[in-house]
Design a protein around this motif. Sequence first.
Motif, PDB file in Angstrom:
ATOM      1  N   GLN A 164       0.810  -1.219   0.000  1.00 62.04           N
ATOM      2  CA  GLN A 164       0.000   0.000   0.000  1.00 62.04           C
ATOM      3  C   GLN A 164       0.844   1.270   0.000  1.00 62.04           C
ATOM      4  OE1 GLN A 164      -2.500  -0.454   3.465  1.00 62.04           O
ATOM      5  NE2 GLN A 164      -3.955  -1.782   2.419  1.00 62.04           N
ATOM      6  N   ALA A 165       2.125   1.153   0.322  1.00 62.81           N
ATOM      7  CA  ALA A 165       2.971   2.337   0.447  1.00 62.81           C
ATOM      8  C   ALA A 165       3.192   3.003  -0.907  1.00 62.81           C
ATOM      9  CB  ALA A 165       4.308   1.952   1.071  1.00 62.81           C
ATOM     10  N   ILE A 166       3.254   4.312  -0.884  1.00 62.89           N
ATOM     11  CA  ILE A 166       3.518   5.109  -2.085  1.00 62.89           C
ATOM     12  C   ILE A 166       4.843   5.831  -1.883  1.00 62.89           C
ATOM     13  CG2 ILE A 166       2.719   7.001  -3.538  1.00 62.89           C
ATOM     14  CD1 ILE A 166      -0.130   6.287  -2.735  1.00 62.89           C
ATOM     15  N   VAL A 167       5.754   5.649  -2.814  1.00 65.72           N
ATOM     16  CA  VAL A 167       7.085   6.250  -2.701  1.00 65.72           C
ATOM     17  C   VAL A 167       7.036   7.695  -3.185  1.00 65.72           C
ATOM     18  CG1 VAL A 167       9.501   6.032  -3.340  1.00 65.72           C
ATOM     19  CG2 VAL A 167       8.094   3.989  -3.085  1.00 65.72           C
ATOM     20  N   ALA A 168       7.618   8.593  -2.405  1.00 69.99           N
ATOM     21  CA  ALA A 168       7.653   9.998  -2.787  1.00 69.99           C
ATOM     22  C   ALA A 168       8.587  10.196  -3.979  1.00 69.99           C
ATOM     23  CB  ALA A 168       8.132  10.850  -1.616  1.00 69.99           C
ATOM     24  N   PRO A 169       8.219  11.045  -4.962  1.00 65.62           N
ATOM     25  CA  PRO A 169       9.101  11.314  -6.098  1.00 65.62           C
ATOM     26  C   PRO A 169      10.432  11.896  -5.625  1.00 65.62           C
ATOM     27  CG  PRO A 169       6.888  12.160  -6.506  1.00 65.62           C
ATOM     28  CD  PRO A 169       6.935  11.766  -5.066  1.00 65.62           C
ATOM     29  N   ASP A 170      11.532  11.366  -6.149  1.00 62.75           N
ATOM     30  CA  ASP A 170      12.850  11.843  -5.714  1.00 62.75           C
ATOM     31  C   ASP A 170      13.874  11.822  -6.856  1.00 62.75           C
ATOM     32  OD1 ASP A 170      13.152   9.139  -6.040  1.00 62.75           O
ATOM     33  OD2 ASP A 170      13.875   8.714  -4.015  1.00 62.75           O
ATOM     34  N   HIS A 171      13.389  11.987  -8.090  1.00 60.53           N
ATOM     35  CA  HIS A 171      14.280  12.028  -9.270  1.00 60.53           C
ATOM     36  C   HIS A 171      15.051  10.718  -9.425  1.00 60.53           C
ATOM     37  CE1 HIS A 171      13.425  16.337  -9.451  1.00 60.53           C
ATOM     38  NE2 HIS A 171      13.766  16.418  -8.181  1.00 60.53           N
ATOM     39  N   HIS A 172      14.435   9.603  -9.030  1.00 59.77           N
ATOM     40  CA  HIS A 172      15.169   8.338  -9.025  1.00 59.77           C
ATOM     41  C   HIS A 172      15.653   7.931 -10.418  1.00 59.77           C
ATOM     42  CE1 HIS A 172      16.431   4.355  -7.895  1.00 59.77           C
ATOM     43  NE2 HIS A 172      15.663   3.841  -8.832  1.00 59.77           N
ATOM     44  N   PHE A 173      14.834   8.153 -11.434  1.00 61.34           N
ATOM     45  CA  PHE A 173      15.211   7.708 -12.769  1.00 61.34           C
ATOM     46  C   PHE A 173      16.458   8.419 -13.287  1.00 61.34           C
ATOM     47  CE2 PHE A 173      10.573   6.568 -13.018  1.00 61.34           C
ATOM     48  CZ  PHE A 173      10.786   5.195 -13.018  1.00 61.34           C
ATOM     49  N   ALA A 174      16.782   9.579 -12.714  1.00 60.45           N
ATOM     50  CA  ALA A 174      17.994  10.283 -13.134  1.00 60.45           C
ATOM     51  C   ALA A 174      19.254   9.514 -12.772  1.00 60.45           C
ATOM     52  CB  ALA A 174      18.026  11.678 -12.508  1.00 60.45           C
ATOM     53  N   LEU A 175      19.123   8.513 -11.857  1.00 59.28           N
ATOM     54  CA  LEU A 175      20.294   7.740 -11.450  1.00 59.28           C
ATOM     55  C   LEU A 175      20.646   6.637 -12.437  1.00 59.28           C
ATOM     56  CD1 LEU A 175      19.529   7.234  -7.639  1.00 59.28           C
ATOM     57  CD2 LEU A 175      21.126   8.857  -8.658  1.00 59.28           C
ATOM     58  N   ILE A 176      19.712   6.246 -13.285  1.00 57.20           N
ATOM     59  CA  ILE A 176      19.940   5.102 -14.164  1.00 57.20           C
ATOM     60  C   ILE A 176      21.190   5.269 -15.034  1.00 57.20           C
ATOM     61  CG2 ILE A 176      18.921   3.607 -15.915  1.00 57.20           C
ATOM     62  CD1 ILE A 176      17.593   3.519 -13.119  1.00 57.20           C
ATOM     63  N   PRO A 177      21.442   6.442 -15.639  1.00 56.77           N
ATOM     64  CA  PRO A 177      22.655   6.588 -16.451  1.00 56.77           C
ATOM     65  C   PRO A 177      23.951   6.468 -15.645  1.00 56.77           C
ATOM     66  CG  PRO A 177      21.054   8.284 -17.021  1.00 56.77           C
ATOM     67  CD  PRO A 177      20.572   7.621 -15.773  1.00 56.77           C
ATOM     68  N   GLN A 178      23.863   6.558 -14.296  1.00 54.64           N
ATOM     69  CA  GLN A 178      25.063   6.499 -13.471  1.00 54.64           C
ATOM     70  C   GLN A 178      25.417   5.082 -13.016  1.00 54.64           C
ATOM     71  OE1 GLN A 178      24.966   9.426 -10.232  1.00 54.64           O
ATOM     72  NE2 GLN A 178      23.326  10.525 -11.279  1.00 54.64           N
ATOM     73  N   LEU A 179      24.632   4.090 -13.418  1.00 51.46           N
ATOM     74  CA  LEU A 179      24.838   2.737 -12.917  1.00 51.46           C
ATOM     75  C   LEU A 179      26.218   2.192 -13.268  1.00 51.46           C
ATOM     76  CD1 LEU A 179      21.382   1.023 -13.574  1.00 51.46           C
ATOM     77  CD2 LEU A 179      22.316   1.833 -11.417  1.00 51.46           C
ATOM     78  N   GLU A 180      26.707   2.496 -14.457  1.00 48.32           N
ATOM     79  CA  GLU A 180      28.001   1.949 -14.873  1.00 48.32           C
ATOM     80  C   GLU A 180      29.144   2.512 -14.046  1.00 48.32           C
ATOM     81  OE1 GLU A 180      28.393  -0.551 -16.920  1.00 48.32           O
ATOM     82  OE2 GLU A 180      26.205  -0.628 -17.109  1.00 48.32           O
ATOM     83  N   ALA A 181      28.906   3.632 -13.347  1.00 51.99           N
ATOM     84  CA  ALA A 181      29.963   4.251 -12.546  1.00 51.99           C
ATOM     85  C   ALA A 181      30.026   3.690 -11.130  1.00 51.99           C
ATOM     86  CB  ALA A 181      29.763   5.766 -12.497  1.00 51.99           C
ATOM     87  N   VAL A 182      29.127   2.773 -10.769  1.00 51.07           N
ATOM     88  CA  VAL A 182      29.120   2.202  -9.421  1.00 51.07           C
ATOM     89  C   VAL A 182      30.348   1.320  -9.222  1.00 51.07           C
ATOM     90  CG1 VAL A 182      27.901   0.636  -7.848  1.00 51.07           C
ATOM     91  CG2 VAL A 182      26.614   2.289  -9.204  1.00 51.07           C
TER      92      VAL A 182
END
Length: 269
Positions: A164-182
């Motif tokens: 039932q929980a709703i996650v607050a918007p936090d620009h999460h999708f902007a992190l996807i291009p940074q995955l290779e830098a992990v």
Amino acid sequence: MYFSPQGSKALFPHYDTHDVFVLQVEGSKQWYLYPPPQPVPLLNSFQPVIPSERLGSPLKEVYLQAGDLLYIPRGFVHEAETNAHPSLHLTLGVYPFQWLDLLTSALTALSLQEESLRRALPPGFFRLPADQLEEPFRELCQRLALQTDVEAGLSLLLDQLIRQAIVAPDHHFALIPQLEAVTLNTVVAKRAGMPCRIVPQGFAVSIQFPGNTIKGQAHLEPAFQYIAAAVSPFSVSDLPEPLSDEAKITLVQRLIRGGLLRIHTDSSV
């Protein structure tokens, strides 16, 4: 959100079956609170309007001005009116889990294992004398008292809370291009408002959180448990064994993409 013009009374005296916080935003409002006719009413049950002649004297009178916050426990009768100024207030409803919910969840969990609970009632049971059902009903109740598991009930309640929980918007999708830098030195953290539930499934294990469930092989359970318990940022390298360095990076990338983790603002250690 409620807007009331000056000199008005919006609702008749009533009580709510959930807890209420009233935040006065603009203007002012006079509130009258009366004793509850039914202490701690069942959530989402009938909410009657109380005739004025049955109210008696107010238990408390509260005058709210902009910025004031009023807590009204469920069951307490209340009414409000404006005076010379209009009013704008927010009502925040809180729906707590009840002991009834835990009992229901524990019985549901047991029914997944106990065949007798899943059997159909006899045909036409509504027309049968109640005493014909009394003996099997009592036998089931006695068995349930011994077999119900509070941990299993809590697990199902957590499942309900997560779904039932709703996650607050936090620009999460902007992190996807940074995955290779992990890397192993990348600092990550759980996104805000992310309760987790670990579900072992034989040779597999899942981590459930609002919006998604990530499944993997059973050897991921220590890492899932570590992440579920984390309350502060941690380095990718902090994930426990038996994961290899490469597996740690891959898992964190997967959990960022899946919506559980975020790259911490200060991502270098």
